[in-house]
Design an enzyme around this catalytic site. Structure first.
Site, PDB file in Angstrom:
ATOM      1  N   GLY A   1     -13.462 -20.716  10.060  1.00  0.00           N
ATOM      2  CA  GLY A   1     -12.772 -19.686   9.281  1.00  0.00           C
ATOM      3  C   GLY A   1     -12.627 -20.156   7.850  1.00  0.00           C
TER       4      GLY A   1
ATOM      5  N   GLN B   1      -9.047 -20.572  -0.501  1.00  0.00           N
ATOM      6  CA  GLN B   1      -9.546 -21.946  -0.317  1.00  0.00           C
ATOM      7  C   GLN B   1     -10.710 -22.261  -1.258  1.00  0.00           C
ATOM      8  OE1 GLN B   1      -9.557 -21.438   4.223  1.00  0.00           O
ATOM      9  NE2 GLN B   1      -9.208 -23.620   3.979  1.00  0.00           N
TER      10      GLN B   1
ATOM     11  N   CYS C   1      -7.955 -27.920   9.263  1.00  0.00           N
ATOM     12  CA  CYS C   1      -8.107 -27.057   8.085  1.00  0.00           C
ATOM     13  C   CYS C   1      -9.050 -27.741   7.109  1.00  0.00           C
ATOM     14  CB  CYS C   1      -6.740 -26.824   7.428  1.00  0.00           C
ATOM     15  SG  CYS C   1      -6.822 -25.746   5.989  1.00  0.00           S
ATOM     16  N   LEU C   2      -9.991 -26.971   6.577  1.00  0.00           N
ATOM     17  CA  LEU C   2     -10.954 -27.541   5.633  1.00  0.00           C
ATOM     18  C   LEU C   2     -10.262 -27.986   4.348  1.00  0.00           C
ATOM     19  CD1 LEU C   2     -13.798 -24.916   6.204  1.00  0.00           C
ATOM     20  CD2 LEU C   2     -13.623 -27.220   7.180  1.00  0.00           C
TER      21      LEU C   2
ATOM     22  N   HIS D   1      -3.881 -18.495  11.394  1.00  0.00           N
ATOM     23  CA  HIS D   1      -4.044 -19.635  10.477  1.00  0.00           C
ATOM     24  C   HIS D   1      -4.586 -19.135   9.129  1.00  0.00           C
ATOM     25  CE1 HIS D   1      -5.568 -23.891   9.600  1.00  0.00           C
ATOM     26  NE2 HIS D   1      -6.233 -23.156   8.713  1.00  0.00           N
ATOM     27  N   GLU D   2      -5.619 -18.281   9.185  1.00  0.00           N
ATOM     28  CA  GLU D   2      -6.240 -17.804   7.939  1.00  0.00           C
ATOM     29  C   GLU D   2      -5.306 -16.859   7.176  1.00  0.00           C
ATOM     30  OE1 GLU D   2      -8.738 -19.340   6.925  1.00  0.00           O
ATOM     31  OE2 GLU D   2      -9.264 -20.271   8.837  1.00  0.00           O
TER      32      GLU D   2
ATOM     33  N   HIS E   1      -2.955 -18.638   5.016  1.00  0.00           N
ATOM     34  CA  HIS E   1      -3.523 -19.041   3.714  1.00  0.00           C
ATOM     35  C   HIS E   1      -3.295 -17.948   2.670  1.00  0.00           C
ATOM     36  CE1 HIS E   1      -5.622 -22.832   4.349  1.00  0.00           C
ATOM     37  NE2 HIS E   1      -6.252 -22.373   5.417  1.00  0.00           N
TER      38      HIS E   1
HETATM   39  O1  K1U Z   1      -9.785 -24.310   6.701  1.00  0.00           O
HETATM   40  C1  K1U Z   1      -9.738 -23.376   7.492  1.00  0.00           C
HETATM   41  O2  K1U Z   1      -8.891 -22.509   7.411  1.00  0.00           O
HETATM   42  C2  K1U Z   1     -10.767 -23.328   8.583  1.00  0.00           C
HETATM   43  C3  K1U Z   1     -10.327 -23.992   9.874  1.00  0.00           C
HETATM   44  C4  K1U Z   1      -9.974 -22.894  10.866  1.00  0.00           C
HETATM   45  C5  K1U Z   1      -9.143 -23.274  12.031  1.00  0.00           C
HETATM   46  C6  K1U Z   1      -9.486 -24.311  12.875  1.00  0.00           C
HETATM   47  C7  K1U Z   1      -8.706 -24.620  13.974  1.00  0.00           C
HETATM   48  C8  K1U Z   1      -7.582 -23.887  14.234  1.00  0.00           C
HETATM   49  C9  K1U Z   1      -7.231 -22.872  13.394  1.00  0.00           C
HETATM   50  C10 K1U Z   1      -8.011 -22.547  12.293  1.00  0.00           C
HETATM   51  C11 K1U Z   1     -11.501 -24.813  10.383  1.00  0.00           C
HETATM   52  O3  K1U Z   1     -12.556 -24.309  10.587  1.00  0.00           O
HETATM   53  S1  K1U Z   1     -11.249 -26.511  10.653  1.00  0.00           S
HETATM   54  C12 K1U Z   1     -12.815 -27.053  11.322  1.00  0.00           C
HETATM   55  C13 K1U Z   1     -13.017 -26.647  12.744  1.00  0.00           C
HETATM   56  O4  K1U Z   1     -12.098 -26.229  13.418  1.00  0.00           O
HETATM   57  C14 K1U Z   1     -14.371 -26.715  13.343  1.00  0.00           C
HETATM   58  C15 K1U Z   1     -15.443 -27.192  12.646  1.00  0.00           C
HETATM   59  C16 K1U Z   1     -16.703 -27.258  13.241  1.00  0.00           C
HETATM   60  C17 K1U Z   1     -16.867 -26.844  14.537  1.00  0.00           C
HETATM   61  C18 K1U Z   1     -15.798 -26.378  15.252  1.00  0.00           C
HETATM   62  C19 K1U Z   1     -14.551 -26.297  14.655  1.00  0.00           C
HETATM   63 ZN    ZN Z   2      -7.047 -23.603   6.827  1.00  0.00          ZN
END
Ligand code: K1U
Ligand code: ZN
Length: 169
Positions: A46, A51, A94-95, A136-137, A140
């Site tokens: 996401g 971001q 979270c990225l 979560h998004e 943000h």
């Molecule tokens: O930064 C963000 O908002 C994105 C975040 C989304 C998220 C992940 C987990 C729970 C709630 C919201 C991510 O994408 S973190 C990376 C991640 O979860 C992932 C990366 C590669 C493969 C699978 C998952």
């Molecule tokens: Zn995030």
């Protein structure tokens, strides 16, 4: 399409409340295309526009498993119409807070309204990972990070760890 830089805590832009979008036009679709490319490259599941430093109420997401066809989703001006009292815990990441994972408890089911890539208003139910990720998004969009749901000690430790990683890089 272009890859954009993802902002990392403690960047103050991440605390901004994003503005509603008036119109889904080609410029907005170009932003959503860039966001999706940036999210896939990270990689993530996401991404909210803030971001990448754009304070608009826009989210992209793809919850397809690695062995499935890509299934991009686009959300403009998303709203939660209803949230269940039942909650579910999930270990979130979270990225914008790289390499930090912790458990957040959120409503298990939500009913959503949003505008899609084509400008159509959609109402749908979300549960499981979809419910976790959209909440979560949407946080943000209001300047809230998942670490804001943790204790002050855990939040401060997380930011310190991310700052240390950035210095070492
Ligand atoms: O930064 C963000 O908002 C994105 C975040 C989304 C998220 C992940 C987990 C729970 C709630 C919201 C991510 O994408 S973190 C990376 C991640 O979860 C992932 C990366 C590669 C493969 C699978 C998952
Ligand atoms: Zn995030």
């Amino acid at each position: 399409m272009a890859l954009r830089d993802i902002l990392i805590v403690p960047d103050p832009i991440l605390k901004k409340v994003s503005e509603r979008v008036d119109l889904v036009d080609d410029d907005l679709r170009a932003l959503m295309d860039d966001m999706l490319e940036t999210m896939y490259a990270a990689p993530g599941i996401g991404l909210a526009a803030i971001q990448i430093g754009v304070p608009k109420r826009v989210i992209v997401m793809d919850l397809a498993k690695p062995d499935e066809e890509p299934a991009p989703r686009y959300f403009v001006n998303p709203e939660i119409l209803w949230a269940s009292e039942e909650t579910q815990p999930y270990e979130e990441g979270c990225l914008s807070v790289p390499e930090i994972y912790d458990e957040v408890e959120r409503p298990a089911h939500v009913k959503l309204r949003y505008i899609d890539y084509n400008g159509k208003t959609v109402e749908e139910d979300a549960e499981g990972m979809y419910a976790v990720c959209i909440q979560h998004e949407m946080d943000h969009l209001d300047g809230v990070l998942f670490i804001d749901h943790l204790s002050r000690l855990k939040r401060e430790q997380a930011v310190k760890k991310v700052k240390k990683q950035a210095k070492a890089a």
